[in-house]
Design a protein around this motif. Structure first.
Motif, PDB file in Angstrom:
ATOM      1  N   ALA A  84      68.319 -11.858 -42.007  1.00  0.00           N
ATOM      2  CA  ALA A  84      67.086 -10.836 -42.145  1.00  0.00           C
ATOM      3  C   ALA A  84      66.104 -10.815 -43.018  1.00  0.00           C
ATOM      4  O   ALA A  84      65.068 -10.576 -43.098  1.00  0.00           O
ATOM      5  CB  ALA A  84      67.851  -9.313 -42.196  1.00  0.00           C
ATOM      6  N   ASP A  85      66.604 -11.422 -44.323  1.00  0.00           N
ATOM      7  CA  ASP A  85      65.705 -11.756 -45.378  1.00  0.00           C
ATOM      8  C   ASP A  85      66.601 -12.795 -46.195  1.00  0.00           C
ATOM      9  O   ASP A  85      67.523 -13.565 -45.763  1.00  0.00           O
ATOM     10  CB  ASP A  85      65.791 -10.470 -46.340  1.00  0.00           C
ATOM     11  CG  ASP A  85      67.171  -9.746 -46.599  1.00  0.00           C
ATOM     12  OD1 ASP A  85      68.174 -10.449 -46.985  1.00  0.00           O
ATOM     13  OD2 ASP A  85      67.324  -8.539 -46.875  1.00  0.00           O
ATOM     14  N   HIS A  86      66.220 -12.924 -47.551  1.00  0.00           N
ATOM     15  CA  HIS A  86      66.620 -14.156 -48.048  1.00  0.00           C
ATOM     16  C   HIS A  86      67.793 -13.796 -49.092  1.00  0.00           C
ATOM     17  O   HIS A  86      68.171 -14.719 -50.083  1.00  0.00           O
ATOM     18  CB  HIS A  86      65.461 -14.449 -49.082  1.00  0.00           C
ATOM     19  CG  HIS A  86      64.222 -15.200 -48.485  1.00  0.00           C
ATOM     20  ND1 HIS A  86      64.402 -16.196 -47.360  1.00  0.00           N
ATOM     21  CD2 HIS A  86      63.152 -14.966 -48.572  1.00  0.00           C
ATOM     22  CE1 HIS A  86      63.130 -16.488 -46.960  1.00  0.00           C
ATOM     23  NE2 HIS A  86      62.294 -15.397 -47.521  1.00  0.00           N
ATOM     24  N   GLU A 115      58.022 -20.791 -42.066  1.00  0.00           N
ATOM     25  CA  GLU A 115      57.765 -20.139 -43.132  1.00  0.00           C
ATOM     26  C   GLU A 115      58.828 -19.711 -43.902  1.00  0.00           C
ATOM     27  O   GLU A 115      59.123 -19.449 -45.115  1.00  0.00           O
ATOM     28  CB  GLU A 115      56.721 -19.064 -42.831  1.00  0.00           C
ATOM     29  CG  GLU A 115      56.419 -18.000 -44.060  1.00  0.00           C
ATOM     30  CD  GLU A 115      55.152 -16.783 -43.487  1.00  0.00           C
ATOM     31  OE1 GLU A 115      54.849 -16.250 -44.470  1.00  0.00           O
ATOM     32  OE2 GLU A 115      54.866 -17.035 -42.405  1.00  0.00           O
ATOM     33  N   PHE A 116      59.895 -19.208 -43.095  1.00  0.00           N
ATOM     34  CA  PHE A 116      61.091 -18.428 -43.632  1.00  0.00           C
ATOM     35  C   PHE A 116      61.910 -19.777 -44.451  1.00  0.00           C
ATOM     36  O   PHE A 116      62.115 -19.618 -45.579  1.00  0.00           O
ATOM     37  CB  PHE A 116      62.045 -18.002 -42.538  1.00  0.00           C
ATOM     38  CG  PHE A 116      63.375 -17.363 -43.117  1.00  0.00           C
ATOM     39  CD1 PHE A 116      63.298 -16.101 -43.272  1.00  0.00           C
ATOM     40  CD2 PHE A 116      64.619 -17.995 -43.081  1.00  0.00           C
ATOM     41  CE1 PHE A 116      64.516 -15.409 -43.744  1.00  0.00           C
ATOM     42  CE2 PHE A 116      65.415 -17.606 -43.732  1.00  0.00           C
ATOM     43  CZ  PHE A 116      65.649 -15.842 -43.862  1.00  0.00           C
ATOM     44  N   ALA A 117      62.053 -20.975 -43.856  1.00  0.00           N
ATOM     45  CA  ALA A 117      62.622 -22.072 -44.710  1.00  0.00           C
ATOM     46  C   ALA A 117      61.879 -22.334 -45.894  1.00  0.00           C
ATOM     47  O   ALA A 117      62.339 -22.720 -46.967  1.00  0.00           O
ATOM     48  CB  ALA A 117      62.787 -23.239 -43.658  1.00  0.00           C
ATOM     49  N   GLU A 171      60.260 -20.694 -47.631  1.00  0.00           N
ATOM     50  CA  GLU A 171      60.277 -19.605 -48.798  1.00  0.00           C
ATOM     51  C   GLU A 171      61.544 -19.848 -49.402  1.00  0.00           C
ATOM     52  O   GLU A 171      61.596 -19.691 -50.586  1.00  0.00           O
ATOM     53  CB  GLU A 171      60.310 -18.203 -48.308  1.00  0.00           C
ATOM     54  CG  GLU A 171      58.835 -17.608 -47.763  1.00  0.00           C
ATOM     55  CD  GLU A 171      58.803 -16.656 -46.858  1.00  0.00           C
ATOM     56  OE1 GLU A 171      57.449 -15.992 -46.685  1.00  0.00           O
ATOM     57  OE2 GLU A 171      59.863 -15.963 -46.772  1.00  0.00           O
ATOM     58  N   GLU A 172      62.540 -20.188 -48.685  1.00  0.00           N
ATOM     59  CA  GLU A 172      63.837 -20.412 -49.160  1.00  0.00           C
ATOM     60  C   GLU A 172      64.040 -21.704 -50.051  1.00  0.00           C
ATOM     61  O   GLU A 172      64.723 -22.074 -51.070  1.00  0.00           O
ATOM     62  CB  GLU A 172      64.973 -20.507 -48.328  1.00  0.00           C
ATOM     63  CG  GLU A 172      65.174 -18.862 -47.668  1.00  0.00           C
ATOM     64  CD  GLU A 172      66.445 -18.792 -47.051  1.00  0.00           C
ATOM     65  OE1 GLU A 172      66.936 -17.553 -46.915  1.00  0.00           O
ATOM     66  OE2 GLU A 172      67.223 -19.758 -46.464  1.00  0.00           O
ATOM     67  N   PHE A 173      63.270 -22.697 -49.441  1.00  0.00           N
ATOM     68  CA  PHE A 173      62.967 -23.941 -50.438  1.00  0.00           C
ATOM     69  C   PHE A 173      62.325 -23.766 -51.770  1.00  0.00           C
ATOM     70  O   PHE A 173      62.796 -24.389 -52.530  1.00  0.00           O
ATOM     71  CB  PHE A 173      62.106 -24.974 -49.512  1.00  0.00           C
ATOM     72  CG  PHE A 173      61.926 -26.376 -50.034  1.00  0.00           C
ATOM     73  CD1 PHE A 173      62.901 -27.089 -50.535  1.00  0.00           C
ATOM     74  CD2 PHE A 173      60.633 -27.081 -50.155  1.00  0.00           C
ATOM     75  CE1 PHE A 173      62.840 -28.410 -51.181  1.00  0.00           C
ATOM     76  CE2 PHE A 173      60.561 -28.249 -50.815  1.00  0.00           C
ATOM     77  CZ  PHE A 173      61.642 -28.922 -51.092  1.00  0.00           C
ATOM     78  N   GLU A 174      61.354 -22.784 -51.685  1.00  0.00           N
ATOM     79  CA  GLU A 174      60.603 -22.646 -52.866  1.00  0.00           C
ATOM     80  C   GLU A 174      61.764 -21.679 -53.743  1.00  0.00           C
ATOM     81  O   GLU A 174      61.812 -21.971 -55.221  1.00  0.00           O
ATOM     82  CB  GLU A 174      59.447 -21.901 -52.613  1.00  0.00           C
ATOM     83  CG  GLU A 174      58.601 -21.611 -53.778  1.00  0.00           C
ATOM     84  CD  GLU A 174      57.344 -20.872 -53.300  1.00  0.00           C
ATOM     85  OE1 GLU A 174      56.428 -20.589 -54.081  1.00  0.00           O
ATOM     86  OE2 GLU A 174      57.001 -20.594 -52.174  1.00  0.00           O
TER      87      GLU A 174
END
Length: 374
Positions: free
Chosen positions: A162-164, A210-212, A214-217
């Motif tokens: 659902a989120d990070h 985009e989700f991936a 953001e997690e990479f960042e």
């Protein structure tokens, strides 16, 4: 030089994995014997018998018994000279790393690569991992208590959520374990995997880019703030703990791959062993090498160097690209180099080409745009 051994056995199939492996261990004794025979057959492949690193990959090399591991090392030492300070890595699953097994591994191995992937129980079940979230943490502490301080763990981001928050907690837990090296990869949906088949049938939908991203960042930011250097796109190390074996691949050093599906590189050609345990064993027992040999063209050499070198903190040397291409790389790719610098994805300082922080999100695209035609 460098030696890789592929151990193609697993307790169960992870839903995302497309490496070569079998969940039946019936052929394990015969395959270990075939590995020993291939080591003997291939001892002159590298042109030297001096080994700087040894890497047991898979599959799940931690399924090897002490007797099997001892027999492989006896063969290695009989045909090669292993440097006293050699890095010797074994990939392991958390559920295999009992105190007794760690004591058995200690005389042979000085670096463990532990496939944790997540500390979140539902994510482990989703990926069909054989270990629990509790075992994921316990195994690292057990390894440290057994004297293994050169450790790396694998983590996967981009898992549907659902989120990070789950990824944030995974990173926090990893930092508390105080390991000197972390490898982290985005969940990739390959066609010939359970996730790939589910996606094709509409039963599963992966996360968006985009989700991936953001997690990479988050990964880069969190590990950087805690003393880890991103020395390769997916690999982070505290000073002095870069993976020497994997770095040899990225720096185009020759290596010998032993076992079904293993690859080898000697500077001018690559060879690929058959990805079938039974066919591999039969061929080796006949005294044959079940491999396909590919001679590398100048364009192949350039393209491989771009694909691997740009992913690292060392980047690519323009002089090396010119040498590999016969002096044509800069002339042919000048416009693309300029465009990538304009986008802010690539920098050139003297002889060095490096990805920018923004360019790391597009590493494969940057390399592909610079590929030369054969």
């Amino acid at each position: 030089m460098h030696l890789y051994l592929h151990i193609p056995f697993c307790k169960q199939a992870c839903h995302y994995c497309d490496f070569h492996f079998s969940t039946s261990l019936a052929q394990k004794p015969a395959l270990v014997e075939a590995l020993r025979r291939e080591i003997e057959q291939q001892q002159d492949y590298l042109g030297t018998r001096q080994l700087e690193t040894i890497y047991f990959g898979g599959g799940t090399p931690s399924l090897l018994t002490e007797a099997e591991l001892a027999s492989l090392f006896e063969t290695i030492h009989r045909h090669f000279t292993v440097a006293p300070e050699a890095e010797i890595t074994l990939e392991a699953n958390p559920d295999d790393l009992t105190p007794a097994h760690l004591r058995q591994l200690r005389p042979y191995v000085n670096r463990l690569s532990i496939g944790i992937q997540s500390f979140h129980e539902p994510h482990l079940r989703f990926m069909n991992r054989a270990h629990s979230a509790l075992e994921a943490q316990q195994c690292v502490r057990l390894a440290q208590e057994a004297g293994f301080h050169n450790l790396t763990i694998d983590l996967i981001y981009g898992v549907p959520a659902a989120d990070h928050a789950i990824w944030e907690r995974d990173l926090e837990t990893a930092l508390l374990l105080d390991v000197p090296h972390i490898s982290s990869y985005s969940l990739t949906i390959e066609p010939d995997t359970a996730l790939g088949r589910w996606q094709k049938k509409g039963r599963f939908q992966g996360t968006d880019d985009e989700f991936a991203a953001e997690e990479f960042e988050m990964l880069i930011r969190t590990l950087g703030a805690n003393g880890y250097e991103q020395y390769e796109i997916s690999n982070f190390a505290r000073p002095g703990h870069e993976a020497r074996h994997n770095s040899s691949y990225w720096k185009r050093r020759p290596y010998l791959g032993i076992g079904p599906s293993a690859h080898s590189y000697n500077g001018h050609s690559r060879q690929y062993n058959v990805a079938n345990n039974a066919l591999y064993i039969k061929a080796i027992n006949r005294g044959e090498l079940p491999c396909t040999v590919e001679m590398l063209t100048p364009a192949d050499q350039v393209n491989e160097y771009l694909l691997t070198g740009l992913r690292t903190k060392w980047g690519c040397q323009v002089s090396e690209l010119e040498s590999l291409s016969g002096g044509t790389f800069v002339r042919e790719q000048q416009a693309i180099l300029a465009e990538q610098q304009r986008r802010g994805w690539l920098t050139r300082t003297g002889d060095q080409l490096l990805l920018t922080p923004a360019g790391k999100f597009f590493a494969d695209r940057v390399a592909a745009e610079l590929f030369m035609e054969s």
